[in-house]
Design a protein around this motif. Structure first.
Motif, PDB file in Angstrom:
ATOM      1  N   CYS A  17       6.999 188.744 -47.132  1.00 21.16           N
ATOM      2  CA  CYS A  17       7.572 188.477 -48.452  1.00 21.16           C
ATOM      3  C   CYS A  17       8.204 189.746 -49.031  1.00 21.16           C
ATOM      4  N   ILE A  18       9.358 189.570 -49.661  1.00 22.75           N
ATOM      5  CA  ILE A  18      10.025 190.671 -50.362  1.00 22.75           C
ATOM      6  C   ILE A  18      10.276 190.223 -51.795  1.00 22.75           C
ATOM      7  N   MET A  19      10.304 191.179 -52.710  1.00 22.08           N
ATOM      8  CA  MET A  19      10.573 190.816 -54.096  1.00 22.08           C
ATOM      9  C   MET A  19      11.056 191.995 -54.915  1.00 22.08           C
ATOM     10  N   ILE A  20      11.698 191.630 -55.997  1.00 23.29           N
ATOM     11  CA  ILE A  20      12.016 192.558 -57.077  1.00 23.29           C
ATOM     12  C   ILE A  20      11.393 191.932 -58.311  1.00 23.29           C
ATOM     13  N   ASN A  21      10.430 192.630 -58.912  1.00 21.94           N
ATOM     14  CA  ASN A  21       9.738 192.075 -60.063  1.00 21.94           C
ATOM     15  C   ASN A  21       9.339 193.198 -61.018  1.00 21.94           C
ATOM     16  N   PRO A  22      10.214 193.516 -61.982  1.00 26.11           N
ATOM     17  CA  PRO A  22       9.893 194.585 -62.932  1.00 26.11           C
ATOM     18  C   PRO A  22       8.724 194.249 -63.857  1.00 26.11           C
TER      19      PRO A  22
END
Length: 174
Positions: free
Chosen positions: A69-74
């Protein structure tokens, strides 16, 4: 009349719609009599389970994520830096130290697209709520736009493959 598979051959009360339409093939309470309709319904269900886990115990949310899994989550990482299992910090490390959200609300009906027979993607807006540290009873709301991609395993489990979360204006049209 019921069939061996548990489906019926009764006429549907609503006309069926294409796989590119909104959740559940065209409205609440529709029959899930095709793989496409079941995939669309599963997308909202699994996304809801993920956010519930993030509200109860963020570390438990790892159960819904693929190993790659990859993500961008600020909202969790504090930055818009892409994360994966091999990044520093990794998604696992971020979730282990994360403070749970108090609650969440998905705005409207998410848009869902079937990528493949065993993969879906959805886009929507979400409000996350956290108890304010300033005073008892006051809640802080964070509004974000979300795009998630899920794949189904051979065992019929859905796993999050990618997610992109970005802060959104709360006065946008719903």
């Amino acid at each position: 009349m019921p069939t061996v598979l548990g489906l019926t051959n009764d006429k549907p009360s609503k006309p069926s719609s294409s796989s590119s339409s909104k959740m559940g093939g065209g409205g609440g309470g529709g029959r899930l009599d095709t793989i496409s309709k079941r995939n669309h319904a599963a997308a909202l269900e699994i996304e809801t389970l993920l956010w519930r886990a993030l509200c109860d115990s963020p570390e438990a949310a790892k159960e819904y994520m693929a190993d790659d899994c990859i993500m961008i989550n600020p909202l969790f990482a504090g930055s818009s830096k892409p994360m994966g299992k091999d990044t520093d910090p990794s998604i696992d490390k971020i979730l282990e130290g994360q403070e749970p959200w108090t609650s969440f609300r998905i705005h409207g009906d998410p848009l869902v697209v079937e990528i493949d027979l065993m993969a879906v993607a959805l886009c929507y807006k979400v409000s996350l709520f956290r108890q304010s540290k300033r005073g008892k009873g006051s809640m802080r709301e964070v509004v974000a736009s979300v795009s998630s991609s899920w794949r189904q395993t051979a065992g019929a489990d859905w796993l999050l493959c990618a997610q992109h979360v970005a802060y959104a204006d709360d006065d946008d049209d719903e």
